[in-house]
Design a protein around this motif. Sequence first.
Motif, mmCIF file in Angstrom:
data_model
loop_
_atom_site.group_PDB
_atom_site.id
_atom_site.type_symbol
_atom_site.label_atom_id
_atom_site.label_comp_id
_atom_site.label_asym_id
_atom_site.label_seq_id
_atom_site.Cartn_x
_atom_site.Cartn_y
_atom_site.Cartn_z
ATOM 1 N N GLU A 106 95.199 -61.965 -60.475
ATOM 2 C CA GLU A 106 96.301 -61.030 -60.727
ATOM 3 C C GLU A 106 96.428 -60.729 -62.215
ATOM 4 N N VAL A 107 96.280 -61.769 -63.041
ATOM 5 C CA VAL A 107 96.400 -61.580 -64.487
ATOM 6 C C VAL A 107 95.293 -60.670 -65.002
ATOM 7 N N LEU A 108 94.062 -60.890 -64.546
ATOM 8 C CA LEU A 108 92.948 -60.050 -64.988
ATOM 9 C C LEU A 108 93.184 -58.594 -64.609
ATOM 10 N N LYS A 109 93.721 -58.360 -63.430
ATOM 11 C CA LYS A 109 94.029 -56.980 -63.029
ATOM 12 C C LYS A 109 95.070 -56.366 -63.958
ATOM 13 N N LEU A 110 96.066 -57.161 -64.347
ATOM 14 C CA LEU A 110 97.109 -56.649 -65.234
ATOM 15 C C LEU A 110 96.577 -56.407 -66.644
ATOM 16 N N LEU A 111 95.568 -57.170 -67.061
ATOM 17 C CA LEU A 111 94.981 -56.985 -68.383
ATOM 18 C C LEU A 111 94.004 -55.813 -68.428
ATOM 19 N N TYR A 112 93.581 -55.352 -67.265
ATOM 20 C CA TYR A 112 92.491 -54.384 -67.177
ATOM 21 C C TYR A 112 92.725 -53.134 -68.023
ATOM 22 N N LYS A 113 93.875 -52.507 -67.858
ATOM 23 C CA LYS A 113 94.124 -51.241 -68.559
ATOM 24 C C LYS A 113 94.276 -51.454 -70.066
ATOM 25 N N SER A 114 94.892 -52.560 -70.460
ATOM 26 C CA SER A 114 95.156 -52.805 -71.880
ATOM 27 C C SER A 114 93.928 -53.313 -72.631
ATOM 28 N N TRP A 175 83.897 -70.330 -52.066
ATOM 29 C CA TRP A 175 83.808 -70.390 -53.534
ATOM 30 C C TRP A 175 83.322 -69.061 -54.097
ATOM 31 N N LEU A 176 82.320 -68.465 -53.482
ATOM 32 C CA LEU A 176 81.797 -67.178 -53.945
ATOM 33 C C LEU A 176 82.838 -66.077 -53.801
ATOM 34 N N SER A 177 83.601 -66.116 -52.721
ATOM 35 C CA SER A 177 84.646 -65.101 -52.526
ATOM 36 C C SER A 177 85.741 -65.236 -53.569
ATOM 37 N N MET A 178 85.990 -66.464 -54.021
ATOM 38 C CA MET A 178 86.958 -66.665 -55.096
ATOM 39 C C MET A 178 86.414 -66.140 -56.425
ATOM 40 N N MET A 179 85.145 -66.392 -56.697
ATOM 41 C CA MET A 179 84.568 -66.032 -57.995
ATOM 42 C C MET A 179 84.277 -64.542 -58.131
ATOM 43 N N TYR A 180 83.880 -63.899 -57.046
ATOM 44 C CA TYR A 180 83.393 -62.515 -57.143
ATOM 45 C C TYR A 180 84.392 -61.556 -57.792
ATOM 46 N N PRO A 181 85.615 -61.415 -57.277
ATOM 47 C CA PRO A 181 86.515 -60.434 -57.869
ATOM 48 C C PRO A 181 86.907 -60.774 -59.298
ATOM 49 N N ARG A 182 86.988 -62.046 -59.622
ATOM 50 C CA ARG A 182 87.371 -62.443 -60.980
ATOM 51 C C ARG A 182 86.287 -62.068 -61.989
ATOM 52 N N LEU A 183 85.042 -62.334 -61.641
ATOM 53 C CA LEU A 183 83.942 -61.968 -62.530
ATOM 54 C C LEU A 183 83.793 -60.462 -62.625
ATOM 55 N N PHE A 437 92.792 -65.391 -79.153
ATOM 56 C CA PHE A 437 92.443 -65.874 -77.817
ATOM 57 C C PHE A 437 93.427 -65.355 -76.784
ATOM 58 N N ILE A 438 92.887 -65.149 -75.590
ATOM 59 C CA ILE A 438 93.682 -64.895 -74.386
ATOM 60 C C ILE A 438 93.243 -65.952 -73.387
ATOM 61 N N VAL A 439 94.124 -66.891 -73.069
ATOM 62 C CA VAL A 439 93.780 -67.936 -72.114
ATOM 63 C C VAL A 439 94.737 -67.852 -70.930
ATOM 64 N N VAL A 440 94.188 -68.074 -69.737
ATOM 65 C CA VAL A 440 94.955 -67.951 -68.497
ATOM 66 C C VAL A 440 94.811 -69.253 -67.721
ATOM 67 N N GLN A 441 95.939 -69.798 -67.285
ATOM 68 C CA GLN A 441 95.904 -71.052 -66.544
ATOM 69 C C GLN A 441 96.976 -71.051 -65.466
ATOM 70 N N LEU A 442 96.569 -71.413 -64.278
ATOM 71 C CA LEU A 442 97.503 -71.579 -63.179
ATOM 72 C C LEU A 442 98.416 -72.766 -63.473
ATOM 73 N N PRO A 443 99.714 -72.650 -63.252
ATOM 74 C CA PRO A 443 100.621 -73.781 -63.521
ATOM 75 C C PRO A 443 100.559 -74.820 -62.413
ATOM 76 N N GLU A 444 99.385 -75.400 -62.239
ATOM 77 C CA GLU A 444 99.182 -76.433 -61.227
ATOM 78 C C GLU A 444 99.777 -77.751 -61.715
ATOM 79 N N SER A 445 100.489 -78.423 -60.860
ATOM 80 C CA SER A 445 101.177 -79.655 -61.242
ATOM 81 C C SER A 445 100.189 -80.785 -61.514
ATOM 82 N N THR A 446 100.457 -81.547 -62.577
ATOM 83 C CA THR A 446 99.685 -82.750 -62.864
ATOM 84 C C THR A 446 100.486 -83.993 -62.508
#
Length: 614
Positions: A106-114, A175-183, A437-446
């Motif tokens: 979702e973040v990559l899509k939002l960054l696309y135009k900018s 795994w490939l279905s997860m990676m494809y749209p992001r790449l 830098f532009i870094v993106v991280q899911l807020p996954e609980s530790t």
Amino acid sequence: MHDTTTTNGNRLVRDIPSPLDERLDGLKALIPEAFGEEGIDWERLRAALGAAVDERPERYSFSWAGKREAMRLLQVPSHATLLPAPDASMDFDTSENLFIEGDNLEVLKLLYKSYFGRVKMIYIDPPYNTGNDFVYHDDFADPLSTYLQLTGQKDHDGNLLTSNPEKSGRYHSAWLSMMYPRLFVARQLLRDDGVIFASIDDHEVHNLRMLMNEIFGEENFVATIVWQKAYVSNMTARHFSDTHDYILVYARNAAQLQIKRLARTEEQIAAFTNPDDDPRGPWKAENLSAGKYYSTGQFEIVTPSGRRVSPPPGRYWRCNQEQYEAWLADGRITFGRNGTGRPMLKKYLSEVGDGLTPNTWWEHEEVGSNKEASLALKALFDGQDVFDTPKPVRLIRRMLELTTDPDSIVLDFFAGSGTTAEAVLQLNHDDGGNRRFIVVQLPESTDESRTIADVAQERVRRVVRSLSTDTPDNVTPSEGQGFRVFRLAESHLRPWTPADVSDAESYASQMSFYDDVLRSGWTPTGVLFEIAIKEGYSLSSRVERDERITTNAIYRVTDAEKDQTFHACLDQAIDLDSVRALGLGTDDLFVCRDSALTDSLAANLALQCRLLTI
């Protein structure tokens, strides 16, 4: 379908366009006859392409279960926004570094135009799909909902992350279905001379190579780097001790990619000496023979001692006899201290260029190991274990040094503990650069109290503080070395759905949409950044209220990187004199609520400037 309904002026487009829209527009411009009322006419397209269409039943291809759905996900426009979080940021007003919390697709899509075509280097360290990793299960109908579930904004009927055990029939496919749209989207963000580095291990290196061949083009493959992640063997390993990872390197356009040279170490420079006081300076001896066949490379050389020498069996002199005689006359051939050794070619330090061509074997002594990374992170957090298997800063720094310029934008959308951010900050600190830098991280609980995103942000804060007190004398400190935090969130704009005219209550409720298009709880800064994102402004844009005007709250949003500005008023009613006081010209953009405009006011504004309504 984008909401472009216009009441007064042009209406703000609600959804970020799909990256595939650009491809369709390009195809339509190139082959307009292939498009009809219903979209692409495949028969016409085949006819236009002629012999270029491969219609054989058997042909080489790369596919997996779910590939079509992964491609379809790219066509789903983003309905989300990025909400600024100044309280979690460090130097929000001055920094151009970005830390974004949320699902990276979702973040990559939002960054696309900018950020289309603006990123110089991407580094990613995605899940390795080892069975203990996690894989993003994208919701094709509403990809934002999974993020909202994780952050407690929705219930947990579904989970964003689930383990991917090897016994799953779709172990590789998921795994490939997860990676494809992001790449796919990531490639669109790269500059023409941009490059991506992707860490991976043996589980998926073969599939990732095939996937990146498809997305980036096989001709844009640059290298497979083998990184020595460990230097002590695992004595309990079943067969072999795993001591390396892979880093796949692809260019947006390999013809335009420039890889820099590595600086020589003091040890490497010390290998050049000048025992014979050669006026050309220090040199070292190189083998005059080579394994490659040269048809004229077989001849005898007579040493100063009178000994006759031929190339070793199976090898050849790396020159013909005429070239050898020229090198000999120029003093470029050495036979050792006593003149009795085999002929060697002098290689002068002054002639070898600025540095060494990098190779694909990266040893832990040069770029660090997993153990080094873990110990460094633990030391930064005062002895706490805060993250498993981080990457060493020296590893990412090597990539930055080889591929970036002082003003480059660097993206990492699997940010983890924030190693890429630290590497950028350290390199800027040492050479005075202004890489962002532009870094993106899911807020996954530790644990119960913090997420991985929290850990990474705290890491960057500590790094900034430590670097600010230790600046080299010959380097001017860069300003704004903190970071801005943005969080993936629902759009501030209420969704428009067609009203059921047969249901009076439903129709009245939908018509109330025009009373206030903004959701409850909105803030001016949040709405202004959403407008900026949808209009293609950088997330480093500055938002300021125009204090000269008191009758309305009017804001100015400035993107210095793109040299563009818009003014906005989010009040329920607008005084025309307020807008006139801005002195806007016909090329200036003014944004306001559609409901705040009367027909007369809208007509006046349309004549004065470019009007955009929400």
